[in-house]
Scaffold this active site. Structure first.
Site, PDB file in Angstrom:
ATOM      1  CG  ASP A  59      37.626  31.267  36.692  1.00 21.04           C
ATOM      2  OD1 ASP A  59      37.242  32.465  36.739  1.00 21.04           O
ATOM      3  OD2 ASP A  59      38.718  30.880  37.392  1.00 21.04           O
ATOM      4  CE  LYS A  63      40.558  27.640  39.991  1.00 24.82           C
ATOM      5  NZ  LYS A  63      39.568  28.260  39.199  1.00 24.82           N
ATOM      6  CG  ASP A  97      41.885  31.883  35.415  1.00 28.96           C
ATOM      7  OD1 ASP A  97      41.086  32.522  36.598  1.00 28.96           O
ATOM      8  OD2 ASP A  97      42.594  32.346  35.192  1.00 28.96           O
ATOM      9  CG  ASN A  98      42.709  30.224  38.401  1.00 24.76           C
ATOM     10  OD1 ASN A  98      41.511  30.242  38.253  1.00 24.76           O
ATOM     11  ND2 ASN A  98      43.111  31.607  38.683  1.00 24.76           N
ATOM     12  CD  GLU A 103      42.529  35.883  39.713  1.00 25.62           C
ATOM     13  OE1 GLU A 103      43.429  35.615  38.817  1.00 25.62           O
ATOM     14  OE2 GLU A 103      41.911  35.222  40.363  1.00 25.62           O
TER      15      GLU A 103
END
Ligand SMILES: O=C(NCCO)c1cc(-c2ccc(F)cc2)cc(O)c1O
Ligand SMILES: [Mg+2]
Length: 214
Positions: free
Chosen positions: A141, A144, A169-170, A199
């Site tokens: 997380d 990136k 995540d993401n 989120e």
């Protein structure tokens, strides 16, 4: 002097959550981010997917890359068995200072080792410095663009075993396209996309769960 968003998030935890109650810390952060100020925690919707992956895996050793304010750190650690350990790496010293206090408020200091520094520096030190043999779960997380290089580093450092799980995540927003291509194409991973939302918003995002096949 002006407070920062992480400082205001910590204030909301200290005001609204019960010391020693991780779930109330998670709830206080989600309420703050939904009703007061958006912040880049994994959040409640993706957080439920994270909870199910952690609960099913029952990991003894977890590495989290990107602590931010400690929301997912607390969420994961609250589900770990008694002697399990979570090591969380955060590069930003201001975030690390807040996360440390959020983790303390939740009463999870004994399960969590918060390290301030870069993943590139600390992943190669996992074994010698933390006595880590293998990682059962890695929650990615952080930046990136570092998902892919850090995955290759984890492989090269021999920290992944047959069955180790990478949960990122993401993968849609902000996105990590090179990472996604790599884990989905590689014969060394069994990858699965859990569609969700960014989120506290209606924008699409999701978690990619990739099991290392050895
Ligand atoms: O950069 C991120 N994390 C590493 C730094 O600690 C991050 C960013 C975003 C995000 C931001 C701005 C926007 F417009 C959309 C998404 C969301 C996240 O969940 C994240 O983890
Ligand atoms: Mg994130």
């Amino acid at each position: 002097t002006q407070s920062t968003r992480p400082q205001r998030l910590l204030g909301a935890v200290q005001k609204n959550a019960t010391r020693g109650d991780p779930r109330s810390v998670v709830k206080a952060i989600d309420e703050f981010c939904r009703h007061k100020e958006w912040a880049m925690n994994v959040g409640d919707e993706k957080g439920c997917i994270l909870d199910s992956v952690v609960s099913e895996l029952n990991p003894a050793t977890v590495l989290e890359l990107g602590t931010y304010c400690g929301y997912s750190t607390v969420r994961i650690a609250s589900l770990l068995p008694p002697h399990a350990k979570l090591i969380t790496l955060e590069f930003n010293p201001d975030y690390a200072k807040i996360a440390c206090q959020v983790i303390a408020w939740a009463g999870l200091e004994d399960k969590i080792q918060l390290v301030e520094g870069s993943s590139a520096e600390w992943i190669p030190k996992m074994k010698e410095h933390f006595g880590v043999k293998m990682l059962d779960l890695v929650f990615m997380d952080h930046w990136k663009d570092d998902y892919l290089p850090d995955t290759k580093l984890l492989e090269d450092c021999g920290l992944l075993r047959k069955g180790s799980v990478l949960l990122a995540d993401n993968v849609i927003c902000p996105g990590s396209p090179d990472y996604l291509k790599y884990v989905r194409r590689s014969p060394r991973y069994k990858s699965q996309y859990f569609r969700s939302h960014l989120e506290y918003t209606k924008a699409e995002d999701g978690l990619e769960k990739s099991v290392f096949l050895g």
